[in-house]
Design a protein around this motif. Structure first.
Motif, mmCIF file in Angstrom:
data_model
loop_
_atom_site.group_PDB
_atom_site.id
_atom_site.type_symbol
_atom_site.label_atom_id
_atom_site.label_comp_id
_atom_site.label_asym_id
_atom_site.label_seq_id
_atom_site.Cartn_x
_atom_site.Cartn_y
_atom_site.Cartn_z
ATOM 1 N N ILE A 279 55.250 -31.878 100.216
ATOM 2 C CA ILE A 279 54.064 -31.572 99.427
ATOM 3 C C ILE A 279 54.421 -31.534 97.949
ATOM 4 O O ILE A 279 55.552 -31.252 97.573
ATOM 5 N N THR B 183 52.283 -30.868 93.850
ATOM 6 C CA THR B 183 51.052 -30.564 93.128
ATOM 7 C C THR B 183 51.046 -31.339 91.821
ATOM 8 O O THR B 183 52.043 -31.918 91.417
ATOM 9 N N HIS C 40 60.036 -30.160 101.022
ATOM 10 C CA HIS C 40 60.111 -30.443 102.455
ATOM 11 C C HIS C 40 60.760 -29.245 103.131
ATOM 12 O O HIS C 40 61.757 -28.725 102.633
ATOM 13 N N GLN D 234 60.165 -25.601 105.905
ATOM 14 C CA GLN D 234 59.260 -24.743 106.652
ATOM 15 C C GLN D 234 59.242 -23.332 106.087
ATOM 16 O O GLN D 234 60.182 -22.892 105.432
ATOM 17 N N ALA E 294 49.837 -34.528 97.143
ATOM 18 C CA ALA E 294 50.540 -35.354 98.127
ATOM 19 C C ALA E 294 51.034 -34.465 99.257
ATOM 20 O O ALA E 294 51.232 -33.260 99.088
ATOM 21 N N GLY E 295 51.234 -35.091 100.410
ATOM 22 C CA GLY E 295 51.865 -34.412 101.521
ATOM 23 C C GLY E 295 50.914 -33.870 102.561
ATOM 24 O O GLY E 295 49.696 -34.045 102.478
ATOM 25 N N GLU E 296 51.517 -33.224 103.551
ATOM 26 C CA GLU E 296 50.772 -32.640 104.659
ATOM 27 C C GLU E 296 51.320 -31.251 104.947
ATOM 28 O O GLU E 296 52.504 -30.988 104.755
ATOM 29 N N ILE E 297 50.446 -30.388 105.439
ATOM 30 C CA ILE E 297 50.830 -29.044 105.847
ATOM 31 C C ILE E 297 50.283 -28.821 107.246
ATOM 32 O O ILE E 297 49.140 -29.159 107.538
ATOM 33 N N ASN E 298 51.102 -28.265 108.095
ATOM 34 C CA ASN E 298 50.699 -27.958 109.458
ATOM 35 C C ASN E 298 50.913 -26.469 109.694
ATOM 36 O O ASN E 298 51.925 -25.919 109.285
#
Length: 116
Positions: free
Chosen positions: A2, A4, A50, A52, A108-112
């Motif tokens: 991700i 910003t 990148h 968790q 950009a990116g993804e968050i789960n």
């Protein structure tokens, strides 16, 4: 990963039926203490994170949560480590991922989000 569009640090905030908690957090990331959320120190718009972030219930009676984050930057040879704690007034039922200034946008990116 991700990123910003600005230089503001990233925040993870938790809450209950009363809303998102925006103060009273204890902890640090890098060299910065954060009180408005669990912080992720990242001061460049070019940073791409990148990794968790894990929230663990420490005390169910006091609704106290521990946070642990380990993230690497793919645009620089750096690792960001975060840790902290926060108690809510009731059962956790919401999580917000934002920035310290509240205006930088994720670009950009993804968050789960997974829970059990």
């Amino acid at each position: 990963g991700i990123s910003t569009n600005g230089t503001s640090n990233k925040l993870i905030q938790i809450g209950d039926a009363g809303g998102i908690e925006t103060s009273g957090y204890l902890g640090t990331s890098g060299t910065t203490n954060f009180t408005a959320g669990f912080g992720i120190e990242s001061g460049s718009a070019a940073d791409v994170l990148h990794g968790q972030f894990i929230l663990t219930l420490e005390n169910a009676a006091a609704f106290t949560w521990l946070a642990t984050g380990i993230l690497g930057l793919s645009n620089a040879g750096a690792v960001v480590i975060s840790g902290g704690s926060k108690s809510t007034t009731a059962e956790l039922d919401r999580v917000r991922i934002t920035t310290s200034n509240g205006t930088d946008a994720f670009d950009a990116g993804e968050i789960n989000i997974a829970y059990e």
